[in-house]
Write a protein that holds these residues in place. Structure first.
Motif, PDB file in Angstrom:
ATOM      1  N   LEU A  26       0.813  -1.223   0.000  1.00  0.00           N
ATOM      2  CA  LEU A  26       0.000   0.000   0.000  1.00  0.00           C
ATOM      3  C   LEU A  26       0.847   1.273   0.000  1.00  0.00           C
ATOM      4  CD1 LEU A  26      -2.626  -1.103   2.689  1.00  0.00           C
ATOM      5  CD2 LEU A  26      -2.794  -1.297   0.191  1.00  0.00           C
ATOM      6  N   VAL A  27       2.155   1.104   0.201  1.00  0.00           N
ATOM      7  CA  VAL A  27       3.043   2.261   0.263  1.00  0.00           C
ATOM      8  C   VAL A  27       3.292   2.790  -1.148  1.00  0.00           C
ATOM      9  CG1 VAL A  27       5.352   3.055   0.908  1.00  0.00           C
ATOM     10  CG2 VAL A  27       4.133   1.418   2.364  1.00  0.00           C
ATOM     11  N   GLY A  28       3.215   4.118  -1.328  1.00  0.00           N
ATOM     12  CA  GLY A  28       3.377   4.717  -2.657  1.00  0.00           C
ATOM     13  C   GLY A  28       4.801   4.726  -3.152  1.00  0.00           C
ATOM     14  N   ASP A  29       5.783   4.725  -2.262  1.00  0.00           N
ATOM     15  CA  ASP A  29       7.192   4.697  -2.664  1.00  0.00           C
ATOM     16  C   ASP A  29       7.672   3.257  -2.772  1.00  0.00           C
ATOM     17  OD1 ASP A  29       7.395   7.467  -2.686  1.00  0.00           O
ATOM     18  OD2 ASP A  29       7.952   7.545  -0.567  1.00  0.00           O
ATOM     19  N   GLY A  30       8.683   3.069  -3.634  1.00  0.00           N
ATOM     20  CA  GLY A  30       9.271   1.747  -3.767  1.00  0.00           C
ATOM     21  C   GLY A  30      10.040   1.373  -2.520  1.00  0.00           C
ATOM     22  N   VAL A  31       9.919   0.130  -2.108  1.00  0.00           N
ATOM     23  CA  VAL A  31      10.668  -0.373  -0.950  1.00  0.00           C
ATOM     24  C   VAL A  31      11.415  -1.628  -1.389  1.00  0.00           C
ATOM     25  CG1 VAL A  31      10.561  -1.281   1.397  1.00  0.00           C
ATOM     26  CG2 VAL A  31       8.960   0.522   0.679  1.00  0.00           C
ATOM     27  N   VAL A  32      12.739  -1.593  -1.223  1.00  0.00           N
ATOM     28  CA  VAL A  32      13.579  -2.738  -1.581  1.00  0.00           C
ATOM     29  C   VAL A  32      14.505  -3.030  -0.408  1.00  0.00           C
ATOM     30  CG1 VAL A  32      15.370  -3.606  -3.129  1.00  0.00           C
ATOM     31  CG2 VAL A  32      13.508  -2.212  -4.047  1.00  0.00           C
ATOM     32  N   SER A  33      14.531  -4.296   0.027  1.00  0.00           N
ATOM     33  CA  SER A  33      15.419  -4.713   1.101  1.00  0.00           C
ATOM     34  C   SER A  33      16.435  -5.706   0.568  1.00  0.00           C
ATOM     35  CB  SER A  33      14.628  -5.355   2.250  1.00  0.00           C
ATOM     36  OG  SER A  33      13.772  -4.415   2.873  1.00  0.00           O
ATOM     37  N   ILE A  34      17.663  -5.600   1.073  1.00  0.00           N
ATOM     38  CA  ILE A  34      18.714  -6.541   0.678  1.00  0.00           C
ATOM     39  C   ILE A  34      19.368  -7.114   1.924  1.00  0.00           C
ATOM     40  CG2 ILE A  34      19.167  -5.295  -1.477  1.00  0.00           C
ATOM     41  CD1 ILE A  34      21.694  -4.141  -0.162  1.00  0.00           C
ATOM     42  N   ASP A  35      20.047  -8.248   1.745  1.00  0.00           N
ATOM     43  CA  ASP A  35      20.758  -8.856   2.869  1.00  0.00           C
ATOM     44  C   ASP A  35      22.214  -8.420   2.845  1.00  0.00           C
ATOM     45  OD1 ASP A  35      22.005 -10.305   0.879  1.00  0.00           O
ATOM     46  OD2 ASP A  35      20.961 -12.188   1.310  1.00  0.00           O
ATOM     47  N   ARG A  36      23.033  -9.030   3.690  1.00  0.00           N
ATOM     48  CA  ARG A  36      24.437  -8.619   3.824  1.00  0.00           C
ATOM     49  C   ARG A  36      25.246  -8.867   2.560  1.00  0.00           C
ATOM     50  NH1 ARG A  36      23.632 -13.479   6.108  1.00  0.00           N
ATOM     51  NH2 ARG A  36      25.057 -15.190   5.527  1.00  0.00           N
ATOM     52  N   ASP A  37      24.752  -9.754   1.703  1.00  0.00           N
ATOM     53  CA  ASP A  37      25.462 -10.053   0.458  1.00  0.00           C
ATOM     54  C   ASP A  37      24.981  -9.205  -0.721  1.00  0.00           C
ATOM     55  OD1 ASP A  37      26.991 -12.078   1.680  1.00  0.00           O
ATOM     56  OD2 ASP A  37      25.297 -13.487   1.479  1.00  0.00           O
ATOM     57  N   GLY A  38      24.074  -8.274  -0.448  1.00  0.00           N
ATOM     58  CA  GLY A  38      23.593  -7.407  -1.514  1.00  0.00           C
ATOM     59  C   GLY A  38      22.538  -8.042  -2.383  1.00  0.00           C
ATOM     60  N   LEU A  39      21.905  -9.126  -1.899  1.00  0.00           N
ATOM     61  CA  LEU A  39      20.845  -9.777  -2.659  1.00  0.00           C
ATOM     62  C   LEU A  39      19.484  -9.285  -2.167  1.00  0.00           C
ATOM     63  CD1 LEU A  39      22.187 -13.451  -2.842  1.00  0.00           C
ATOM     64  CD2 LEU A  39      22.497 -11.578  -4.476  1.00  0.00           C
ATOM     65  N   ILE A  40      18.582  -9.106  -3.093  1.00  0.00           N
ATOM     66  CA  ILE A  40      17.257  -8.586  -2.772  1.00  0.00           C
ATOM     67  C   ILE A  40      16.432  -9.645  -2.060  1.00  0.00           C
ATOM     68  CG2 ILE A  40      15.111  -7.668  -3.746  1.00  0.00           C
ATOM     69  CD1 ILE A  40      16.808  -6.598  -6.088  1.00  0.00           C
ATOM     70  N   ILE A  41      15.837  -9.264  -0.939  1.00  0.00           N
ATOM     71  CA  ILE A  41      14.986 -10.194  -0.201  1.00  0.00           C
ATOM     72  C   ILE A  41      13.533  -9.718  -0.141  1.00  0.00           C
ATOM     73  CG2 ILE A  41      16.865 -11.112   1.217  1.00  0.00           C
ATOM     74  CD1 ILE A  41      15.992  -9.254   3.462  1.00  0.00           C
ATOM     75  N   LEU A  42      13.294  -8.469  -0.573  1.00  0.00           N
ATOM     76  CA  LEU A  42      11.923  -7.957  -0.569  1.00  0.00           C
ATOM     77  C   LEU A  42      11.816  -6.784  -1.540  1.00  0.00           C
ATOM     78  CD1 LEU A  42       9.515  -7.357   2.361  1.00  0.00           C
ATOM     79  CD2 LEU A  42      10.094  -5.416   0.901  1.00  0.00           C
ATOM     80  N   ALA A  43      10.711  -6.746  -2.275  1.00  0.00           N
ATOM     81  CA  ALA A  43      10.398  -5.603  -3.136  1.00  0.00           C
ATOM     82  C   ALA A  43       8.887  -5.432  -3.139  1.00  0.00           C
ATOM     83  CB  ALA A  43      10.914  -5.839  -4.558  1.00  0.00           C
ATOM     84  N   ASN A  44       8.409  -4.235  -2.852  1.00  0.00           N
ATOM     85  CA  ASN A  44       6.963  -4.033  -2.795  1.00  0.00           C
ATOM     86  C   ASN A  44       6.390  -3.726  -4.185  1.00  0.00           C
ATOM     87  OD1 ASN A  44       7.761  -1.378  -3.165  1.00  0.00           O
ATOM     88  ND2 ASN A  44       6.365  -0.533  -1.610  1.00  0.00           N
ATOM     89  N   ARG A  45       5.084  -3.518  -4.243  1.00  0.00           N
ATOM     90  CA  ARG A  45       4.411  -3.303  -5.520  1.00  0.00           C
ATOM     91  C   ARG A  45       4.903  -2.027  -6.209  1.00  0.00           C
ATOM     92  NH1 ARG A  45      -1.781  -3.593  -4.858  1.00  0.00           N
ATOM     93  NH2 ARG A  45      -1.146  -5.731  -4.374  1.00  0.00           N
ATOM     94  N   ALA A  46       5.139  -0.970  -5.435  1.00  0.00           N
ATOM     95  CA  ALA A  46       5.617   0.280  -6.023  1.00  0.00           C
ATOM     96  C   ALA A  46       7.001   0.087  -6.651  1.00  0.00           C
ATOM     97  CB  ALA A  46       5.662   1.387  -4.977  1.00  0.00           C
ATOM     98  N   ALA A  47       7.842  -0.736  -6.032  1.00  0.00           N
ATOM     99  CA  ALA A  47       9.160  -1.026  -6.601  1.00  0.00           C
ATOM    100  C   ALA A  47       9.022  -1.805  -7.908  1.00  0.00           C
ATOM    101  CB  ALA A  47      10.005  -1.817  -5.606  1.00  0.00           C
ATOM    102  N   GLU A  48       8.042  -2.693  -7.976  1.00  0.00           N
ATOM    103  CA  GLU A  48       7.789  -3.420  -9.226  1.00  0.00           C
ATOM    104  C   GLU A  48       7.453  -2.439 -10.349  1.00  0.00           C
ATOM    105  OE1 GLU A  48       5.906  -7.691  -7.820  1.00  0.00           O
ATOM    106  OE2 GLU A  48       4.570  -5.949  -7.898  1.00  0.00           O
ATOM    107  N   GLU A  49       6.604  -1.467 -10.038  1.00  0.00           N
ATOM    108  CA  GLU A  49       6.201  -0.495 -11.049  1.00  0.00           C
ATOM    109  C   GLU A  49       7.360   0.418 -11.451  1.00  0.00           C
ATOM    110  OE1 GLU A  49       2.928   1.499  -9.279  1.00  0.00           O
ATOM    111  OE2 GLU A  49       1.569  -0.228  -9.418  1.00  0.00           O
ATOM    112  N   LEU A  50       8.211   0.783 -10.482  1.00  0.00           N
ATOM    113  CA  LEU A  50       9.344   1.645 -10.767  1.00  0.00           C
ATOM    114  C   LEU A  50      10.359   0.991 -11.699  1.00  0.00           C
ATOM    115  CD1 LEU A  50      10.367   3.382  -7.403  1.00  0.00           C
ATOM    116  CD2 LEU A  50       9.593   4.498  -9.492  1.00  0.00           C
ATOM    117  N   PHE A  51      10.653  -0.272 -11.438  1.00  0.00           N
ATOM    118  CA  PHE A  51      11.766  -0.935 -12.122  1.00  0.00           C
ATOM    119  C   PHE A  51      11.336  -1.912 -13.206  1.00  0.00           C
ATOM    120  CE2 PHE A  51      13.490   0.385  -7.992  1.00  0.00           C
ATOM    121  CZ  PHE A  51      14.596   1.115  -8.408  1.00  0.00           C
TER     122      PHE A  51
END
Length: 332
Positions: A26-51
């Motif tokens: 539901l958040v309007g901004d993109g949210v992307v989380s990564i782990d210590r190795d720089g791998l993506i572990i989460l991306a929200n719907r806004a991030a999908e639309e952005l990228f």
């Protein structure tokens, strides 16, 4: 999942609290989380639309897939420094330098991102909240360009005004003569600036410029005839050309074709391509027999030299049938 450089190894998806991903959707901004190795572990719907990727495609991929290649090294160095402390922290990404995202299509766009670092399940997690600011950046660039153009025009205009005030005073034979000549020349500058401002551009339309400058001198339909193609000239050239036209028209109104009801002025121009050279001819007819001047007043001097700074050439002659002025001006 396809990323730059081939297939990325899929890591186990982080176990977030129930409802977290639904809330993030539901958040309007993109949210992307990564782990210590720089791998993506989460991306929200806004991030999908952005990228342009689905969350399923992104999870397990290096975050580099969302960043132009030329920024990879700087980004890794920044994340390394940000990851060093073990405490939680939040701050803007890449303060002081450009931040750019990369869409799946390869298109790049300006972003703002806020980074946060926190422990989750005993593991350090890094999250970026991302906003597309490309439209705002474009607006800022346009405003800056406009401000620079206004400042540039103002400097040029003030220099011209200072010169006109000084030289008009030297040539005036009376206070009334000085006032009338000065006000007329300043009005010519004002009309040109109005044309530039109304056009909201760094250049001016030649036909509109000529029409505007000569409007005060039209005493009957057909007294001034224009013929030429649509041509755009730079602002700095437009100002000096407007002054030239004003001086020609003023002289015509006092002594030449516009001083009698039957006189006419024909102005014709062509623009040679690809060289971009403007050839303009001012020709008076139907007025009093022309007598060449015995001395050069400021008006004549202004006509002869006002385009020199633009590598223009002005040929002012005095045939008996009417004053003729030929202008050659390289555009650009």
């Amino acid at each position: 999942m396809i990323v730059a450089g081939g297939l990325a190894p899929l890591r186990p998806r982080a176990r977030f609290e129930p409802g977290v991903e639904e809330i993030l959707s539901l958040v309007g901004d993109g949210v992307v989380s990564i782990d210590r190795d720089g791998l993506i572990i989460l991306a929200n719907r806004a991030a999908e639309e952005l990228f342009g990727y689905t969350a399923g495609e992104l999870v397990g991929c290096p975050v580099d897939v969302l960043i132009p290649a030329r920024f990879h090294q700087a980004h890794r160095a920044e994340v390394s420094v940000f990851a060093a402390p073990s405490t939680s922290e939040q701050r803007a990404m890449a303060a002081g330098r450009e931040v750019v995202g990369r869409h799946r299509s390869g298109h790049e766009f300006a972003i703002e991102a806020t980074l946060s670092r926190y422990l989750f399940g005993g593991e350090q997690i890094y999250t970026a909240v991302i906003r597309d600011v490309s439209a705002r950046k474009t607006d800022e660039q346009q405003r800056q360009l406009l401000a620079s153009e206004v400042a540039h025009r103002l400097r040029n205009t003030m220099a011209v005004v200072a010169s006109i005030v000084t030289l008009t005073a030297r040539q005036a034979v009376s206070i009334d003569d000085y006032r009338d000549a000065l006000l007329g020349r300043l009005a010519a500058i004002s009309r040109t600036n109005d044309e530039l401002i109304n056009g909201a551009s760094a250049d001016a339309r030649l036909g509109a410029l000529i029409t505007s400058e000569l409007a005060p001198f039209r005493h009957r339909p057909g007294s001034i005839v224009l013929a030429g193609p649509e041509v755009r000239i730079l602002a700095r050239q437009a100002l000096d050309l407007a002054l030239l036209l004003h001086e020609l028209a003023t002289n015509a109104a006092k002594y030449g074709a516009l001083s009698v009801p039957t006189g006419t002025i024909a102005i014709e121009w062509v623009c040679a391509r690809p060289a971009g050279v403007l050839d303009l001819v001012w020709q008076e007819s139907g007025g009093p027999v022309v007598i060449p001047p015995t001395r050069r007043g400021f008006g004549s001097q202004l006509i002869s030299r006002c385009l020199r700074g633009h590598h223009g050439v002005v040929d002012l002659t005095y045939p008996a049938e009417g004053v003729r002025c030929a202008v050659t001006l390289p555009l650009g």
